[in-house]
Design a protein around this motif. Structure first.
Motif, PDB file in Angstrom:
ATOM      1  N   ALA A  76     -39.175  12.504 -12.642  1.00 27.72           N
ATOM      2  CA  ALA A  76     -39.682  12.526 -13.829  1.00 27.72           C
ATOM      3  C   ALA A  76     -39.471  13.482 -14.907  1.00 27.72           C
ATOM      4  N   LEU A  77     -39.541  14.566 -14.297  1.00 25.77           N
ATOM      5  CA  LEU A  77     -39.528  15.993 -15.231  1.00 25.77           C
ATOM      6  C   LEU A  77     -38.061  16.146 -15.469  1.00 25.77           C
ATOM      7  N   MET A  78     -37.177  15.834 -14.570  1.00 23.83           N
ATOM      8  CA  MET A  78     -35.668  15.830 -14.991  1.00 23.83           C
ATOM      9  C   MET A  78     -35.173  14.938 -16.013  1.00 23.83           C
ATOM     10  N   LEU A  79     -35.963  13.857 -16.071  1.00 27.06           N
ATOM     11  CA  LEU A  79     -35.723  12.807 -17.084  1.00 27.06           C
ATOM     12  C   LEU A  79     -36.226  13.231 -18.444  1.00 27.06           C
ATOM     13  N   THR A  80     -37.348  13.691 -18.282  1.00 26.97           N
ATOM     14  CA  THR A  80     -38.138  14.322 -19.661  1.00 26.97           C
ATOM     15  C   THR A  80     -37.213  15.464 -20.266  1.00 26.97           C
ATOM     16  N   LEU A  81     -36.836  16.337 -19.442  1.00 27.75           N
ATOM     17  CA  LEU A  81     -35.969  17.452 -19.858  1.00 27.75           C
ATOM     18  C   LEU A  81     -34.771  17.353 -20.388  1.00 27.75           C
ATOM     19  N   THR A  82     -34.106  16.021 -20.022  1.00 28.27           N
ATOM     20  CA  THR A  82     -32.945  15.805 -20.454  1.00 28.27           C
ATOM     21  C   THR A  82     -32.693  14.705 -21.370  1.00 28.27           C
ATOM     22  N   THR A  83     -33.744  13.982 -21.781  1.00 26.68           N
ATOM     23  CA  THR A  83     -33.736  12.792 -22.483  1.00 26.68           C
ATOM     24  C   THR A  83     -34.625  12.928 -23.614  1.00 26.68           C
ATOM     25  N   SER A  84     -34.350  12.664 -24.672  1.00 29.49           N
ATOM     26  CA  SER A  84     -35.157  12.726 -26.089  1.00 29.49           C
ATOM     27  C   SER A  84     -35.818  11.538 -26.235  1.00 29.49           C
ATOM     28  N   VAL A  85     -36.936  11.656 -27.130  1.00 28.45           N
ATOM     29  CA  VAL A  85     -38.001  10.480 -27.163  1.00 28.45           C
ATOM     30  C   VAL A  85     -37.308   9.188 -27.707  1.00 28.45           C
ATOM     31  N   GLY A  86     -36.389   9.457 -28.681  1.00 28.28           N
ATOM     32  CA  GLY A  86     -35.836   8.520 -28.957  1.00 28.28           C
ATOM     33  C   GLY A  86     -34.740   7.636 -27.847  1.00 28.28           C
ATOM     34  N   GLN A  87     -34.385   8.298 -27.187  1.00 25.07           N
ATOM     35  CA  GLN A  87     -33.316   7.616 -26.077  1.00 25.07           C
ATOM     36  C   GLN A  87     -34.285   7.085 -25.232  1.00 25.07           C
ATOM     37  N   LEU A  88     -35.523   7.672 -24.781  1.00 25.10           N
ATOM     38  CA  LEU A  88     -36.414   6.839 -23.992  1.00 25.10           C
ATOM     39  C   LEU A  88     -36.946   5.463 -24.620  1.00 25.10           C
ATOM     40  N   LEU A  89     -37.277   5.651 -25.921  1.00 26.68           N
ATOM     41  CA  LEU A  89     -37.617   4.389 -26.462  1.00 26.68           C
ATOM     42  C   LEU A  89     -36.508   3.352 -26.843  1.00 26.68           C
ATOM     43  N   ASP A  90     -35.337   3.939 -26.864  1.00 27.35           N
ATOM     44  CA  ASP A  90     -34.306   2.982 -26.919  1.00 27.35           C
ATOM     45  C   ASP A  90     -33.970   2.065 -25.650  1.00 27.35           C
ATOM     46  N   ALA A  91     -34.414   3.020 -24.587  1.00 25.68           N
ATOM     47  CA  ALA A  91     -34.015   2.413 -23.064  1.00 25.68           C
ATOM     48  C   ALA A  91     -35.204   1.330 -23.025  1.00 25.68           C
ATOM     49  N   PHE A  92     -36.320   1.788 -23.286  1.00 22.11           N
ATOM     50  CA  PHE A  92     -37.758   0.976 -23.236  1.00 22.11           C
ATOM     51  C   PHE A  92     -37.334  -0.455 -24.069  1.00 22.11           C
ATOM     52  N   THR A  93     -36.720  -0.610 -25.168  1.00 23.75           N
ATOM     53  CA  THR A  93     -36.522  -1.559 -25.952  1.00 23.75           C
ATOM     54  C   THR A  93     -35.490  -2.459 -25.268  1.00 23.75           C
TER      55      THR A  93
END
Length: 216
Positions: free
Chosen positions: A120-137
Motif C-alpha cells: 500500500a505504501l508503494m502504491l501511494t508513493l508512486t500514484t497521485s490522488v487523481g490517478q487513484l480516484l480515476d481508478a476508483f471511478t
C-alpha cells in the motif's frame, strides 16, 4: 522546492500534511505502471497471505516488495518511518501471540501486515490522488447498470481524501496554538478548535456543492 513552498517557508507557514498521493521523487519505472495493475497486485498479495498464512511466504513477499521499491528509485527514508509505526503494532501482536498462541502464527501475521503495508505504501508513493480516484471511478462504473450514480461516488471519495488531510492539518494547527498559549496538557484546547473548524469546513463544502448544483 517550488516558489510557493519557498514563500510559505519564509513566511513561517507550515504546510498541512498530505496523507494520500504524496508522490515520491525522483520518478522511477513504478510510477508509470497503471494504477489498476498496482491495485490488482495489492489484492493478490492479500489473497496469497490469507491462503498460505505462512511466515516464510509472507516475509518473502515483503522482502521482494522492498527490493522492487529500491529498483523503482524509492529511498529508504520513504519507508523507514512507516516501518517503525508498523513494528510497534507488530510487537504488540507478537506479545499476544506469545502468551495466547504460537510464535509461528505470530510471525505469519507480522509478515502479512508488513507485506500489505509495504504494498500500500508503494502504491501511494508512486500514484497521485487523481490517478487513484480515476481508478476508483473505473472500478465502480459497473454499478451504473443498477442505477447507481457513480460520479457522485467518485466525488464523495475525492472529498473524503481531501477532508482527511485537511482535518489532520487542523489538528496540527490547534496543537501548535495550544502549545503557544502554554496549554499543552489541555485536551480541550487542542481538540475543540479543530472540531469547530472541521464543522465549518464541512458546511462550507456543502454550500459550495449546493451553489453549483452538484448535490440536491
Amino acid at each position: 522546492m517550488t516558489q510557493l513552498e519557498t514563500w510559505r517557508k519564509k513566511a513561517g507557514i507550515k504546510s498541512r500534511p498530505q496523507l494520500f498521493g504524496k508522490v515520491a521523487h525522483p520518478r522511477g519505472w513504478l510510477h508509470d505502471v497503471p494504477t489498476g495493475v498496482k491495485l490488482s497486485v495489492i489484492g493478490i498479495i492479500g489473497i496469497v497471505a490469507l491462503i498460505f498464512r505462512d511466515a516464510t511466504v509472507n516475509w518473502s513477499m515483503f522482502a521482494v516488495l522492498v527490493v522492487i521499491g529500491f529498483t523503482a528509485r524509492l529511498r529508504l527514508r520513504n519507508f523507514l518511518l512507516t516501518w517503525i509505526y508498523v513494528a510497534v503494532l507488530v510487537a504488540l501482536i507478537m506479545g499476544l501471540q506469545f502468551f495466547f498462541g504460537s510464535t509461528g502464527s505470530g510471525l505469519a501475521v507480522a509478515g502479512t501486515i508488513f507485506a500489505c503495508v509495504q504494498a500500500a505504501l508503494m502504491l501511494t508513493l508512486t500514484t497521485s490522488v487523481g490517478q487513484l480516484l480515476d481508478a476508483f471511478t473505473v472500478i465502480v462504473s459497473p454499478l451504473r447498470f443498477f442505477g447507481v450514480n457513480t460520479e457522485a461516488i467518485a466525488l464523495t471519495a475525492g472529498l473524503m481524501v481531501r477532508a482527511i488531510s485537511h482535518i489532520s492539518g487542523l489538528l496540527g494547527e490547534a496543537e501548535r496554538a495550544a502549545r503557544a498559549r502554554g496549554m499543552d496538557s489541555s485536551i480541550k484546547a487542542r481538540v475543540v478548535p479543530a472540531i469547530l473548524r472541521s464543522v465549518k469546513y464541512a458546511q462550507d463544502t456543502g454550500r459550495a456543492l449546493d451553489a453549483r448544483g452538484i448535490v440536491d
